[in-house]
Design a protein around this motif. Structure first.
Motif, PDB file in Angstrom:
ATOM      1  N   MET A 103       0.846  -1.198   0.000  1.00  0.00           N
ATOM      2  CA  MET A 103       0.000   0.000   0.000  1.00  0.00           C
ATOM      3  C   MET A 103       0.878   1.244   0.000  1.00  0.00           C
ATOM      4  O   MET A 103       1.936   1.244   0.608  1.00  0.00           O
ATOM      5  N   ASP A 104       0.438   2.313  -0.680  1.00  0.00           N
ATOM      6  CA  ASP A 104       1.193   3.565  -0.668  1.00  0.00           C
ATOM      7  C   ASP A 104       1.104   4.221   0.708  1.00  0.00           C
ATOM      8  O   ASP A 104       0.165   3.986   1.459  1.00  0.00           O
ATOM      9  N   ALA A 105       2.068   5.072   0.972  1.00  0.00           N
ATOM     10  CA  ALA A 105       2.128   5.702   2.295  1.00  0.00           C
ATOM     11  C   ALA A 105       1.190   6.888   2.424  1.00  0.00           C
ATOM     12  O   ALA A 105       0.921   7.368   3.520  1.00  0.00           O
ATOM     13  N   ASP A 106       0.661   7.381   1.311  1.00  0.00           N
ATOM     14  CA  ASP A 106      -0.032   8.677   1.347  1.00  0.00           C
ATOM     15  C   ASP A 106      -1.519   8.603   1.678  1.00  0.00           C
ATOM     16  O   ASP A 106      -2.238   9.588   1.541  1.00  0.00           O
ATOM     17  N   LEU A 107      -2.005   7.416   2.071  1.00  0.00           N
ATOM     18  CA  LEU A 107      -3.408   7.221   2.464  1.00  0.00           C
ATOM     19  C   LEU A 107      -4.389   7.425   1.308  1.00  0.00           C
ATOM     20  O   LEU A 107      -5.563   7.701   1.532  1.00  0.00           O
ATOM     21  N   GLN A 108      -3.915   7.301   0.074  1.00  0.00           N
ATOM     22  CA  GLN A 108      -4.840   7.412  -1.065  1.00  0.00           C
ATOM     23  C   GLN A 108      -5.631   6.121  -1.226  1.00  0.00           C
ATOM     24  O   GLN A 108      -6.744   6.131  -1.723  1.00  0.00           O
ATOM     25  N   ASP A 109      -5.023   5.023  -0.807  1.00  0.00           N
ATOM     26  CA  ASP A 109      -5.734   3.746  -0.852  1.00  0.00           C
ATOM     27  C   ASP A 109      -6.548   3.624   0.433  1.00  0.00           C
ATOM     28  O   ASP A 109      -6.132   4.091   1.487  1.00  0.00           O
ATOM     29  N   GLU A 205     -12.813   3.467  -2.968  1.00  0.00           N
ATOM     30  CA  GLU A 205     -12.708   4.816  -3.523  1.00  0.00           C
ATOM     31  C   GLU A 205     -11.357   5.385  -3.204  1.00  0.00           C
ATOM     32  O   GLU A 205     -10.885   5.309  -2.075  1.00  0.00           O
ATOM     33  N   ARG A 206     -10.734   5.966  -4.218  1.00  0.00           N
ATOM     34  CA  ARG A 206      -9.415   6.525  -4.004  1.00  0.00           C
ATOM     35  C   ARG A 206      -9.532   7.913  -3.392  1.00  0.00           C
ATOM     36  O   ARG A 206     -10.274   8.751  -3.869  1.00  0.00           O
ATOM     37  N   HIS A 207      -8.801   8.122  -2.315  1.00  0.00           N
ATOM     38  CA  HIS A 207      -8.862   9.422  -1.635  1.00  0.00           C
ATOM     39  C   HIS A 207      -7.806  10.361  -2.173  1.00  0.00           C
ATOM     40  O   HIS A 207      -6.944   9.984  -2.947  1.00  0.00           O
ATOM     41  N   GLU A 208      -7.879  11.584  -1.646  1.00  0.00           N
ATOM     42  CA  GLU A 208      -6.859  12.562  -1.959  1.00  0.00           C
ATOM     43  C   GLU A 208      -5.627  12.242  -1.129  1.00  0.00           C
ATOM     44  O   GLU A 208      -5.741  11.665  -0.051  1.00  0.00           O
ATOM     45  N   ARG A 209      -4.465  12.638  -1.619  1.00  0.00           N
ATOM     46  CA  ARG A 209      -3.248  12.484  -0.862  1.00  0.00           C
ATOM     47  C   ARG A 209      -3.421  13.189   0.482  1.00  0.00           C
ATOM     48  O   ARG A 209      -3.887  14.322   0.527  1.00  0.00           O
ATOM     49  N   PHE A 210      -3.055  12.529   1.583  1.00  0.00           N
ATOM     50  CA  PHE A 210      -3.286  13.126   2.896  1.00  0.00           C
ATOM     51  C   PHE A 210      -2.441  14.391   3.084  1.00  0.00           C
ATOM     52  O   PHE A 210      -2.913  15.401   3.565  1.00  0.00           O
TER      53      PHE A 210
HETATM   54 MG    MG Z   1      -0.169   8.728  -4.148  1.00  0.00          MG
END
Ligand code: MG
Ligand code: UDP
Length: 325
Positions: A103-109, A205-210
């Protein structure tokens, strides 16, 4: 059914702004999964520091010392790139986990998709793809380029799961097989479907980068797409052959036309068509050479057999399980 060990692999490149929040949310998720008996208390979150220039590694070390029963860290010796960082994490944990989620670190997932992924794993799936059901929060430009990317990949003969990035669960079995793929030009989205086994998708749903900004500007996206295509398909080479054939047929016609023009007595008019042809042929040749060059470059990188990443440090308390005491 006893709860199995889940390792999360989270690549981090200059993510000091989001890391603590990501850790907090993942920890909450782990606590709830462990309480419900879905994963073993030996499960861990592994942050892979991909040669960050900011305080990322420092934060990872702090997280590990604060809560070694949740957080581990891998420090890469240099910036190896997203795909290699993910692979470094997966290969490091493959013998100590039963399943791994990247998983990416930016909380988009969406962290809440993890429950369903784990559930699907217990139902017998060896690979569970996280697929974005909406792209509402991406900018129109990002959405357009990203969706174009998946469509283009498919047309070019590299079969990828539509709208699936690198948020996926893989079983230990699949990780063992993944180890056998030795390529330097790593493109996990294309590789994992090649491995096979029973798989399914979960939608989120994909979120915005935190916080922080995207580490994938358009330039990197384009090179990612070219890499994906040339690593998985020789279709562009076939297109060149077809193009060359068509051009040859056309040049025969041009030849005939030139002869007719000459004997009809208006050959001097040919200057503009001549100059056009020179440009066209020159351009096409350069273009085709460029594509061939892409493949030659790939061969060059592959034959060198360089290591794809170098691990400087691995901090992990795999054996400790403080929740059991
Ligand atoms: Mg990202
Ligand atoms: N990343 C990495 N190495 C790099 C670039 C990015 O490990 O050289 C990580 C980054 O920290 C993030 C993930 O890869 O966790 C995805 O990057 P990003 O969110 O910037 O890409 P986007 O979501 O904008 O496509």
């Amino acid at each position: 059914m006893s709860a199995e060990i889940l390792y999360m692999v989270v690549p981090c490149y200059n993510e000091q702004e989001v890391l603590r929040e990501t850790a907090r949310q993942l920890r909450e998720k782990y606590v709830s999964l462990i309480e419900r008996g879905m994963i073993s208390p030996l499960s861990r979150v592994v942050f892979v520091n991909d040669g960050s220039k900011d305080r990322t590694w420092q934060i990872i070390s702090e997280l590990h010392s604060e809560a070694p029963e949740f957080f581990s860290g891998i420090d890469l010796a240099h910036n190896a790139g997203h795909q290699n960082a993910v692979l470094a994490g997966l290969m490091t944990v493959k013998d100590i986990c039963d399943m791994a989620i990247t998983m990416d670190a930016d909380l988009q997932d969406d962290i809440n998709a993890i429950d369903e992924m784990v559930q699907k794993y217990y139902e017998g799936n060896q690979v569970v793809y996280g697929v974005r059901s909406a792209r509402k929060t991406d900018t129109a430009f990002k959405r357009f380029t990203a969706e174009g990317f998946y469509k283009f990949m498919k047309v070019m003969g590299a079969d990828v799961v539509y709208n699936h990035a690198d948020f996926r669960l893989m079983s230990k079995r699949v990780l063992k097989e993944l180890e056998g793929f030795r390529e330097v030009n790593l493109f996990l989205r294309g590789l994992v479907p090649l491995i096979g086994f029973q798989s399914c998708s979960v939608y989120y749903e994909r979120h915005e980068r935190f916080a922080g900004e995207s580490k994938y500007p358009l330039k990197k996206m384009l090179s990612f797409a070219v890499n994906g295509i040339t690593s998985f398909s020789t279709k562009p080479l076939k297109l060149i052959t077809a193009l060359g054939f068509i051009m040859s047929v056309m040049s025969v016609l041009a030849f005939i036309w030139a002869f007719v023009a000459k004997f009809a007595g208006f050959s001097e008019l040919g200057w503009s068509s001549l100059i056009c042809s020179i440009w066209l042929i020159g351009g096409l040749q350069l273009f085709c050479l460029g594509i061939i060059g892409e493949y030659v470059g790939k061969i060059y990188a592959e034959v060198k057999q360089r290591p794809r990443y170098i691990i400087a440090d691995f901090i992990n308390d795999a054996g400790t399980d403080k929740t059991e005491e």
